[in-house]
Design a protein around this motif. Structure first.
Motif, PDB file in Angstrom:
ATOM      1  N   PHE A 199       0.835  -1.201   0.000  1.00 16.27           N
ATOM      2  CA  PHE A 199       0.000   0.000   0.000  1.00 16.27           C
ATOM      3  C   PHE A 199       0.868   1.250   0.000  1.00 16.27           C
ATOM      4  CE2 PHE A 199      -2.778   3.029   2.518  1.00 16.27           C
ATOM      5  CZ  PHE A 199      -3.623   3.318   1.450  1.00 16.27           C
ATOM      6  N   ASN A 200       0.510   2.216  -0.854  1.00 10.03           N
ATOM      7  CA  ASN A 200       1.220   3.494  -0.886  1.00 10.03           C
ATOM      8  C   ASN A 200       0.268   4.608  -1.319  1.00 10.03           C
ATOM      9  OD1 ASN A 200       1.209   3.718  -3.830  1.00 10.03           O
ATOM     10  ND2 ASN A 200       2.717   2.050  -3.774  1.00 10.03           N
ATOM     11  N   LYS A 201       0.797   5.825  -1.438  1.00 11.33           N
ATOM     12  CA  LYS A 201      -0.035   6.992  -1.735  1.00 11.33           C
ATOM     13  C   LYS A 201      -0.819   6.855  -3.041  1.00 11.33           C
ATOM     14  CE  LYS A 201       2.577  10.556   0.749  1.00 11.33           C
ATOM     15  NZ  LYS A 201       3.315  11.840   0.624  1.00 11.33           N
ATOM     16  N   ASN A 202      -0.222   6.173  -4.002  1.00  8.00           N
ATOM     17  CA  ASN A 202      -0.874   6.031  -5.304  1.00  8.00           C
ATOM     18  C   ASN A 202      -2.102   5.129  -5.269  1.00  8.00           C
ATOM     19  OD1 ASN A 202       1.142   7.596  -6.497  1.00  8.00           O
ATOM     20  ND2 ASN A 202       2.461   5.812  -6.812  1.00  8.00           N
ATOM     21  N   LEU A 203      -2.319   4.451  -4.137  1.00  9.85           N
ATOM     22  CA  LEU A 203      -3.404   3.475  -4.032  1.00  9.85           C
ATOM     23  C   LEU A 203      -4.500   3.920  -3.068  1.00  9.85           C
ATOM     24  CD1 LEU A 203      -1.117   0.313  -3.913  1.00  9.85           C
ATOM     25  CD2 LEU A 203      -2.516   1.062  -5.840  1.00  9.85           C
ATOM     26  N   PHE A 204      -4.481   5.207  -2.712  1.00  8.79           N
ATOM     27  CA  PHE A 204      -5.517   5.767  -1.833  1.00  8.79           C
ATOM     28  C   PHE A 204      -6.403   6.704  -2.653  1.00  8.79           C
ATOM     29  CE2 PHE A 204      -7.058   9.304   0.799  1.00  8.79           C
ATOM     30  CZ  PHE A 204      -7.820   8.591   1.710  1.00  8.79           C
ATOM     31  N   PHE A 205      -7.735   6.490  -2.552  1.00  5.69           N
ATOM     32  CA  PHE A 205      -8.688   7.294  -3.324  1.00  5.69           C
ATOM     33  C   PHE A 205      -9.892   7.655  -2.460  1.00  5.69           C
ATOM     34  CE2 PHE A 205      -6.744   4.057  -6.071  1.00  5.69           C
ATOM     35  CZ  PHE A 205      -6.002   4.881  -6.916  1.00  5.69           C
ATOM     36  N   ARG A 206     -10.605   8.676  -2.913  1.00  8.24           N
ATOM     37  CA  ARG A 206     -11.838   9.064  -2.243  1.00  8.24           C
ATOM     38  C   ARG A 206     -12.939   9.279  -3.278  1.00  8.24           C
ATOM     39  NH1 ARG A 206     -12.574  10.002   2.647  1.00  8.24           N
ATOM     40  NH2 ARG A 206     -14.390  11.290   2.139  1.00  8.24           N
ATOM     41  N   ASN A 207     -14.127   8.774  -2.945  1.00 10.19           N
ATOM     42  CA  ASN A 207     -15.349   9.044  -3.714  1.00 10.19           C
ATOM     43  C   ASN A 207     -15.215   8.749  -5.213  1.00 10.19           C
ATOM     44  OD1 ASN A 207     -16.732   9.985  -1.366  1.00 10.19           O
ATOM     45  ND2 ASN A 207     -15.686  11.962  -1.577  1.00 10.19           N
ATOM     46  N   VAL A 208     -14.684   7.568  -5.515  1.00  8.56           N
ATOM     47  CA  VAL A 208     -14.639   7.121  -6.919  1.00  8.56           C
ATOM     48  C   VAL A 208     -15.965   6.422  -7.193  1.00  8.56           C
ATOM     49  CG1 VAL A 208     -13.375   5.816  -8.666  1.00  8.56           C
ATOM     50  CG2 VAL A 208     -12.146   6.826  -6.723  1.00  8.56           C
ATOM     51  N   GLU A 209     -16.948   7.179  -7.606  1.00 10.54           N
ATOM     52  CA  GLU A 209     -18.307   6.644  -7.709  1.00 10.54           C
ATOM     53  C   GLU A 209     -18.553   5.979  -9.065  1.00 10.54           C
ATOM     54  OE1 GLU A 209     -21.086   9.666  -6.646  1.00 10.54           O
ATOM     55  OE2 GLU A 209     -20.235   9.970  -4.639  1.00 10.54           O
ATOM     56  N   GLY A 210     -19.667   5.261  -9.144  1.00 12.78           N
ATOM     57  CA  GLY A 210     -20.060   4.586 -10.372  1.00 12.78           C
ATOM     58  C   GLY A 210     -21.527   4.240 -10.331  1.00 12.78           C
ATOM     59  N   ASN A 211     -22.049   3.714 -11.449  1.00 14.55           N
ATOM     60  CA  ASN A 211     -23.478   3.371 -11.524  1.00 14.55           C
ATOM     61  C   ASN A 211     -23.831   2.173 -10.653  1.00 14.55           C
ATOM     62  OD1 ASN A 211     -23.824   5.418 -13.433  1.00 14.55           O
ATOM     63  ND2 ASN A 211     -23.269   4.054 -15.122  1.00 14.55           N
ATOM     64  N   ASP A 212     -22.887   1.246 -10.516  1.00 14.10           N
ATOM     65  CA  ASP A 212     -23.091   0.060  -9.684  1.00 14.10           C
ATOM     66  C   ASP A 212     -21.724  -0.428  -9.219  1.00 14.10           C
ATOM     67  OD1 ASP A 212     -21.922  -1.213 -11.869  1.00 14.10           O
ATOM     68  OD2 ASP A 212     -23.826  -1.928 -12.656  1.00 14.10           O
TER      69      ASP A 212
END
Length: 637
Positions: A497-510
């Motif tokens: 795990f590193n900085k490149n693998l942290f995300f927020r609110n990556v939304e989608g239809n399902d």
């Protein structure tokens, strides 16, 4: 706007109190079938939390209970959750013999038409695995498909709405009438014993559920008329089916056509046997299973042993597993499946075992083309779980030495007691005297000693070990195993795990769109090749990776992974994930040559996030650094 029929019917009873009303009179008044009137009465009674408002007399007519005024004062229209609305719509569509107007659905559910239309999309998704379609035309909607597939849907809905592990279907919104389960069970036991069948509670419950649905559908003039696939059945199965058909015809006034009888014979052949499997072994196995089943089951065991680094399967387990796969293939060929009310509990309580079983389902699909549902997967999990739980080598053992006073070898009593009690968790490597202990240099997890020692932090016990001392050893063992697990996870976590693998609110239809969007963000960092996405999405299609409310863990062990990784995606709002919702998505990609670490990483994450508070804390993290710190702090608790 149309009025709610349930309320209209209740008002009709109130206006005619204290008269008893025939079902035909009510049906003629409201212009709907007698079957639908019964459903409305059932709905009225279910919406009242105290007791039934509308009762039935010996003549079959209906009347209001005497204290209906007090009860109706507190009665208001029900507030359905979205999932309950979908279930109710399916119930109404399955039980109706005519298409239903969308406005009527809206009135019954006390919601707007757009809300119903949104719910119908979820209905379509729910029924599609059963080869059923949702037809909407000129504001009316209906379910189309074969009668057999509609019964499969009803079976699924009843089982999934049962909260307990026991089948409780004496009253259910997917059935027109109520049925006494125990009465049917008792008579089936008599028939099965007369025919010398070997059966258990699972098979008996599945057969009872199948028969109740059959009775209910036949009483509603819904019968099977399609040609069934060929299936080899025995004389005793045919005899039992005729005895059951006679019993049901006599007690429930239903008639079994040749198609219905054939369907029942095949169903019994998939759920019963005259063979006592305790007498089946490696030598006579070929007499009871097909060569296809034998090959497929052994291929499965070979692949999961390699994929998940399990011990080799012994022949006793292999024989039982081959028998199960043989019966499973019979059910799949006949378009039948068993129902397991505990499927959801198994998935949430034993996620790794369930995940292995999903892998098994994937192999079966690749080899045969058959898609395995969650109930069948959960039964595979019971077999796989029995092996893993009994496999000592697959448990995390601690190394230990025992230090004794060499007095007529009395210490052997303690050694024997410790080995017997802790054979699954402690590997007692050596026993030695105090003098030998000080002159030796050992690296072990635990020291158990009959003497206080000035090195090694030993657990001191008496020459005749007591229950209190055993409790101390147990507590210390659990503490050490937990710490060992945390240390092992920390090593993997820091590497993956590193900085490149942290995300927020990556939304989608399902859920599938969310997974794809997250992987699109990871793809530039060269952790995997393009086909890895397909692997993760295929795993999700087989069975949801939302093992716990609030969190999903999509994953794959693949040769398409260049370097193992863990990604965290946190959400401010809950995202729909199949039948559940999540605020945290952890995607795990394991390189095939590193697949040995998958079990420890996956198990630790699942255990770590069984607590909803932990899920909420992690999902609120705004940065990579905050997440790493939160994980570290939670591990210390």
């Amino acid at each position: 706007m149309r009025r709610n029929k349930s309320k209209d019917i209740l008002d009709y009873f109130i206006n005619h109190y204290p008269q008893s009303l025939s079902i035909k009179k009510i049906s003629d008044k409201f212009g709907v079938s007698e079957r639908q009137i019964k459903n409305y009465i059932k709905q009225i009674n279910e919406n009242n939390s105290q007791k039934e408002l509308i009762l039935q007399n010996d003549n079959g007519d209906y009347f209001l209970c005497d204290d209906f005024r007090d009860m109706t004062k507190e009665t208001s229209h029900p507030e359905y959750l979205p999932k309950e609305r979908v279930s109710t719509i399916i119930s109404m569509l399955v039980l109706s013999d005519t298409p239903i107007n969308i406005f009527d659905l809206a009135d019954e559910l006390y919601v707007s038409r757009p809300t119903v239309e949104s719910d119908l999309l979820k209905v379509r998704r729910t029924i599609s695995p059963f080869k059923l379609t949702l037809d909407t035309k000129n504001d009316v909607v209906s379910i189309s498909g074969t009668e057999k597939d509609k019964r499969r849907l009803v079976s699924y809905m009843i089982t999934n709405e049962t909260n307990s592990g026991l089948m409780n279907i004496e009253q259910n919104k997917f059935l027109n009438d109520s049925y006494h389960v125990d009465f049917i069970k008792d008579n089936l036991r008599i028939i099965f014993n007369q025919c010398n069948f070997v059966f258990n509670d699972y098979s008996l419950n599945n057969i009872v559920l199948h028969l109740i649905i059959t009775i209910d559908r036949l009483k509603s003039k819904c019968s099977i008329d399609e040609v069934l696939p060929p299936n080899l059945t025995t004389h005793v199965e045919q005899q039992a089916a005729r005895m059951i058909a006679d019993f049901l015809s006599k007690n429930y006034d239903v008639a079994f056509s040749d198609y219905e009888l054939r369907n029942l014979i095949i169903f019994l052949s998939c759920n019963l046997s005259t063979v006592n499997y305790n007498f089946v072994n490696e030598k006579n196995l070929s007499s009871y299973v097909s060569s296809e089943s034998n090959y497929l089951a052994r291929l499965i065991l070979l692949k999961i042993s390699d994929y998940y680094f399990l011990d080799d399967f012994d022949e006793i387990f292999a024989t039982r597993f081959i028998l199960h796969i043989n019966n499973l293939l019979k059910r799949l060929r006949s378009n039948f499946s068993v129902r397991n009310p505990m499927a959801k509990d198994i998935m949430k309580t034993y996620p790794l075992i369930f995940d292995i079983s999903v892998f098994v389902a994937d192999i079966i699909q690749q080899e045969t083309g058959y898609v395995i549902n969650r109930d069948e997967i959960s039964l595979i999990a019971l077999h796989i779980g029995s092996f893993i739980e009994s496999s000592k080598a697959n448990k995390s053992k601690l190394s230990a030495i025992y230090v004794y006073s060499d007095y007529h070898q009395i210490y052997q009593y303690n050694i024997t007691k410790l080995q017997k009690k802790y054979s699954d968790s402690i590997n007692l490597m050596y026993s030695m005297s105090v003098e030998d202990f000080y002159s030796s240099n050992f690296s072990v997890d635990m020291i158990i000693s009959e003497h206080p020692l000035d090195k090694g932090n030993p657990i001191v016990v008496s020459p005749f070990i007591t229950d209190n001392e055993l409790d101390r050893i147990t507590n210390y063992t659990e503490h050490l195993i937990k710490q060992k697990d945390i240390k092992q996870f920390d090593i993997s976590f820091q590497a993956m795990f590193n900085k490149n693998l942290f995300f927020r609110n990556v939304e989608g239809n399902d859920e599938f769109n969310i997974i794809e969007n997250i992987l699109n963000k990871i793809e530039p960092f060269d952790y995997f090749n393009s086909t890895f996405k397909e692997n993760v999405l295929q795993r999700e299609k087989l069975s949801s990776t939302c093992f716990q409310h609030g969190i999903a863990i999509p994953h794959s062990i693949s040769q398409q992974v260049n370097k193992s990784f863990i990604s965290f995606t946190c959400f401010d709002k809950y995202q729909q994930w199949g039948d559940d919702q999540v605020k945290l998505v952890i995607i795990i990609g394991i390189a095939y040559h590193e697949r040995k670490i998958f079990r420890s990483v996956f198990n630790h994450l699942v255990k770590f996030f069984t607590d909803q508070a932990s899920i909420q804390m992690i999902s609120k993290c705004r940065t990579y650094e905050e997440l790493v710190k939160t994980v570290s702090n939670l591990q210390k608790e």
